[in-house]
Scaffold this active site. Sequence first.
Site, PDB file in Angstrom:
ATOM      1  N   CYS A  94      25.214 -21.332   6.008  1.00 41.25           N
ATOM      2  CA  CYS A  94      25.943 -22.392   5.326  1.00 41.25           C
ATOM      3  C   CYS A  94      25.726 -22.374   3.820  1.00 41.25           C
ATOM      4  CB  CYS A  94      25.544 -23.756   5.889  1.00 41.25           C
ATOM      5  SG  CYS A  94      23.801 -24.162   5.639  1.00 41.25           S
TER       6      CYS A  94
ATOM      7  N   PHE B 126       3.955 -20.077  20.178  1.00 45.72           N
ATOM      8  CA  PHE B 126       3.265 -19.061  20.976  1.00 45.72           C
ATOM      9  C   PHE B 126       2.294 -19.676  21.987  1.00 45.72           C
ATOM     10  CE2 PHE B 126       4.386 -16.774  17.035  1.00 45.72           C
ATOM     11  CZ  PHE B 126       5.135 -15.740  17.583  1.00 45.72           C
ATOM     12  N   VAL B 127       2.758 -20.736  22.658  1.00 39.38           N
ATOM     13  CA  VAL B 127       1.925 -21.372  23.689  1.00 39.38           C
ATOM     14  C   VAL B 127       2.021 -20.534  24.962  1.00 39.38           C
ATOM     15  CG1 VAL B 127       1.416 -23.490  24.943  1.00 39.38           C
ATOM     16  CG2 VAL B 127       2.471 -23.610  22.677  1.00 39.38           C
ATOM     17  N   ARG B 128       1.083 -19.634  25.144  1.00 42.37           N
ATOM     18  CA  ARG B 128       1.074 -18.767  26.316  1.00 42.37           C
ATOM     19  C   ARG B 128      -0.251 -18.005  26.358  1.00 42.37           C
ATOM     20  NH1 ARG B 128       6.052 -15.263  23.838  1.00 42.37           N
ATOM     21  NH2 ARG B 128       4.991 -14.396  22.040  1.00 42.37           N
ATOM     22  N   ASP B 129      -0.587 -17.576  27.572  1.00 40.92           N
ATOM     23  CA  ASP B 129      -1.809 -16.778  27.778  1.00 40.92           C
ATOM     24  C   ASP B 129      -3.047 -17.466  27.220  1.00 40.92           C
ATOM     25  OD1 ASP B 129      -0.182 -14.779  28.876  1.00 40.92           O
ATOM     26  OD2 ASP B 129       0.179 -13.895  26.891  1.00 40.92           O
ATOM     27  N   HIS B 130      -3.108 -18.804  27.409  1.00 38.63           N
ATOM     28  CA  HIS B 130      -4.283 -19.588  27.020  1.00 38.63           C
ATOM     29  C   HIS B 130      -4.549 -19.534  25.508  1.00 38.63           C
ATOM     30  CE1 HIS B 130      -7.160 -22.041  29.164  1.00 38.63           C
ATOM     31  NE2 HIS B 130      -8.129 -21.633  28.374  1.00 38.63           N
ATOM     32  N   ARG B 131      -3.479 -19.610  24.732  1.00 39.40           N
ATOM     33  CA  ARG B 131      -3.608 -19.629  23.277  1.00 39.40           C
ATOM     34  C   ARG B 131      -2.372 -20.271  22.670  1.00 39.40           C
ATOM     35  NH1 ARG B 131      -0.294 -15.640  21.100  1.00 39.40           N
ATOM     36  NH2 ARG B 131       0.431 -14.065  22.601  1.00 39.40           N
TER      37      ARG B 131
END
Length: 282
Positions: A124, A265-270
């Site tokens: 835009c 990046f909320v995944r794999d305990h981090r």
Amino acid sequence: MSFVSPVTIQKVSGESLIETPDLLAVEEPLEIRLGFGPTDDRQQRSVSVTMRTPGEETGRNDEELALGFLFTEGIIHKSTDVISCRHCVQDAQKTGNVIRVELQPEVDIDWSRLTRNTFTSSSCGLCGKATIEAVTSLTAGPVTSDFAVTPEILYALPERVRIMQSTFAYTGGIHAAALFDATGKVPLIREDIGRHNALDKLIGATFWQNGLPLTQFGVFLSGRIGVELVQKSWMAGIPLLAAVGAPSSLAVQMAKEAGITLIGFVRDHRFNVYSEGHRAWG
């Protein structure tokens, strides 16, 4: 109207090829029309067409999508602004894909909010500062809330939400927006092929029940975080936005301005915290 469509695919694994049935997420356009004006001079105007997953047979998700969109664009502010929200039945060519929102006669519409396309177009030409200023003008200022969660609650969200994704379980090609409280309980989840649509449905559902602002809840998203998702969260008073994917630079900039805790990046305990980290250590 079904949210999944059956197909036959060729599945290749190593050197083998087999034909097998599969299910795809349905993607169809939804046109949102507004009915507005004084009682003796009602008018109708189409304000948006978005590609979405139709949702349940009753079409309730379409109502939530329309209301969430209109609220986060600053067109409506409270449930009493709306007289009705239902599918149009007159247009046989678009059965189930047109929804009309009837507004109270006294609702004053700022059409420029729908025409300037401030939040949705990545080309835009507006700088980040101008984009944030445009959103700020529609809010009451930064989000203030004592909402906080522990890292353990955030670690558990991806699997908890995945289990609750009914359409994803069939297709593997759908996004989710989930509401969660300080204990990690997920009282509401919505799915759509579009990330922004899933969040609009979630916000629309709470808007209809007079549940806004959502200052005592966080939202978990199954994809990345673009600036339009932060904008919608800011409008709804959401203090914490977490996602499996990464945020954009402008999303982080807006979250800092809004006082929203932004987590990616909320995944794999981090996970990574990009703003207002105190809410992630409750």
